[in-house]
Design an enzyme around this catalytic site. Structure first.
Site: not given
Length: 465
Positions: A50-51, A53-54, A237, A287, A349, A377
């Site tokens: 998975g690519a 940001a983080w 990130a 959160k 985000r 998410q």
């Protein structure tokens, strides 16, 4: 003398790593290699899956840190092929490249600059995996990374990996790791998996419980939970890659977390370790729920500090109440949860998404995978927590009416976010009406209710009473 000092400083701080500590870096790597049973001449293989940001930043940090030890460790990243870069993004990317002399020179040396010129002019289509090789993450164009070894074939990426970094959104984790499990059927050694995903799902039968990404991975692959860890913390990130001071916790079995914490630690990125994996993982998802509402409130009140503080008081009191349902010793989670919430409200985000919904820049019909940002998410987390805490089997005693109610009835912000984001019964403006409801508890009272009643439900995290 000045010249010598400058040269020394450049040597010390280049790439954010202390070069004089190369020996200690190698020692940390050797310790991890020994723990994993790696023989001399057999490199430790680390792959990011998975690519976003983080996930991209995490892989790039490892690449930056251990690039000089490539005979002992190989680092690569997998992302899906075929994702195109639109013309507007290509134009912006070209501006970023030309604003950074180091990046410009690097691309020219690698004979890679011309394709970005052609893409800006509309004469060429760039692909996300193609630009990632040059150090550009599609979800974080403004922060160039180091060049990365990118693999687009999932089987090639993971079949011999010793350590897998899960950089996927929680909503995609199960599907991808079910595919990965097909390539691990003949494995003799068991890989170690570090999940970065912050999100949850609700499982309502046979009894209500939360399912986290590490548990999804365990179910999908059969890799034992002691080999699956979670890393999270109050981090943005792009700031971490730009070497702003940050910290994180890696949570899981002691066998792996101690050595991995040392291996991952850098001068600007401090990694602690903790044994409570699932609870920290759930807090990372919680959160995100309230960050969306915070973004809405900020946009609807013209960034009113007073209104934002009112919302913060209510949302933190709900989070404290929920942690008392999930954890036997919730006080231990207060610091990490509030820190993660704070940074997410400031620059995450999910808060940005809430702002855009309230301003009309985005609509719910556009879905929760947003161009340039990736997966939001918090949306799926709102659904999961609402459905879970709405179960009558988890009922708690109403503190005033002395009758059983579902826990969600004591969480009016969560209820309203569900009605806005999932049921779509109300516009984002309704979040302010929830705050102004005269019947709403004083946040202090909700915290007192949580602290003076035994609400802990170990079954919610799959624990035995």
């Amino acid at each position: 003398m000045v010249g010598s000092t400058e040269a020394m400083n450049k040597n010390i701080y280049s790439n954010g790593l202390i070069h004089s500590s190369n020996g200690s870096l190698e020692a940390k790597l050797d310790e991890l290699r020994h723990l994993m049973g790696k023989a001399e001449g057999d490199p430790l293989r680390i792959v990011g899956v998975g690519a976003g940001a983080w996930g991209s930043v995490f892989t790039a940090m490892l690449q930056d840190g251990y690039v000089h030890l490539r005979d002992k460790v190989l680092i690569r990243i997998w992302r899906r092929p075929g994702r195109t870069v639109d013309r507007g993004t290509a134009e912006h990317l070209f501006e970023v490249i030309n604003s950074r002399e180091d990046v410009l020179r690097r691309l020219i040396r690698r004979c890679a600059y011309l394709k970005y010129v052609e893409a800006r002019l509309g004469d060429r289509t760039l692909f996300a995996d193609e630009i990632l090789k040059d150090g550009f993450c599609l979800n974080m164009i403004d922060t160039p990374l180091c060049p990365l070894k990118v693999v687009t074939n999932l089987q090639e990426a993971v079949w011999d990996a010793d350590i897998v970094i899960n950089g996927l959104p929680s909503t995609e984790t199960r599907e991808v790791f079910e595919e990965i499990s097909k390539y691990w059927k003949e494995r003799i050694t068991v890989p170690v998996i570090i999940s970065l995903a912050k999100g949850v799902e609700a499982e309502l039968k046979p009894e209500p419980r939360i399912i986290t990404p590490t548990q999804m991975i365990n179910r999908a692959t059969g890799v034992p939970m002691e080999n699956i860890l979670y890393l999270g913390g109050p981090n943005i990130a792009s700031e971490i890659y730009n070497k702003e001071y940050a910290n994180a916790r890696i949570c899981g079995a002691e066998k792996w977390r101690k050595a991995l914490a040392k291996f991952l630690r850098q001068p600007h990125f401090i990694v602690w370790d903790n044994g409570d994996l699932v609870t920290h993982e759930v807090m990372g998802g919680l959160k995100n729920v309230y960050a969306i509402g915070a973004g809405m409130v900020a946009a609807l009140t013209n960034e009113s500090a007073t209104s934002k503080s009112v919302y913060f008081a209510h949302c933190t009191s709900e989070m404290i109440f929920i942690t008392h349902l999930l954890a036997e010793e919730p006080e231990k989670l207060a610091g990490p949860l509030l820190a993660d919430t704070y940074v997410t409200l400031l620059k995450g985000r999910n808060a940005w998404y809430g702002q855009q919904l309230a301003k009309g820049g985005l609509s719910l019909e556009m879905g929760d995978s947003i161009k340039g940002k990736g997966m939001i998410q918090g949306v799926s987390a709102v659904k999961a927590f609402y459905e879970l805490l709405g179960q009558s089997s988890l009922s708690v005693l109403h503190p005033e009416e002395n009758k059983p109610i579902a826990p969600v009835e004591l969480c009016p912000i969560l209820k309203m976010l569900y009605r806005i984001l999932i049921m779509r019964e109300f516009p984002p403006q309704a979040i302010l009406e929830a705050l102004r409801d005269e019947a709403m508890y004083d946040p202090r009272d909700r915290i007192e209710i949580a602290q003076t009643h035994v609400f802990y439900r170990p079954s919610l995290l799959g624990h035995q009473p």
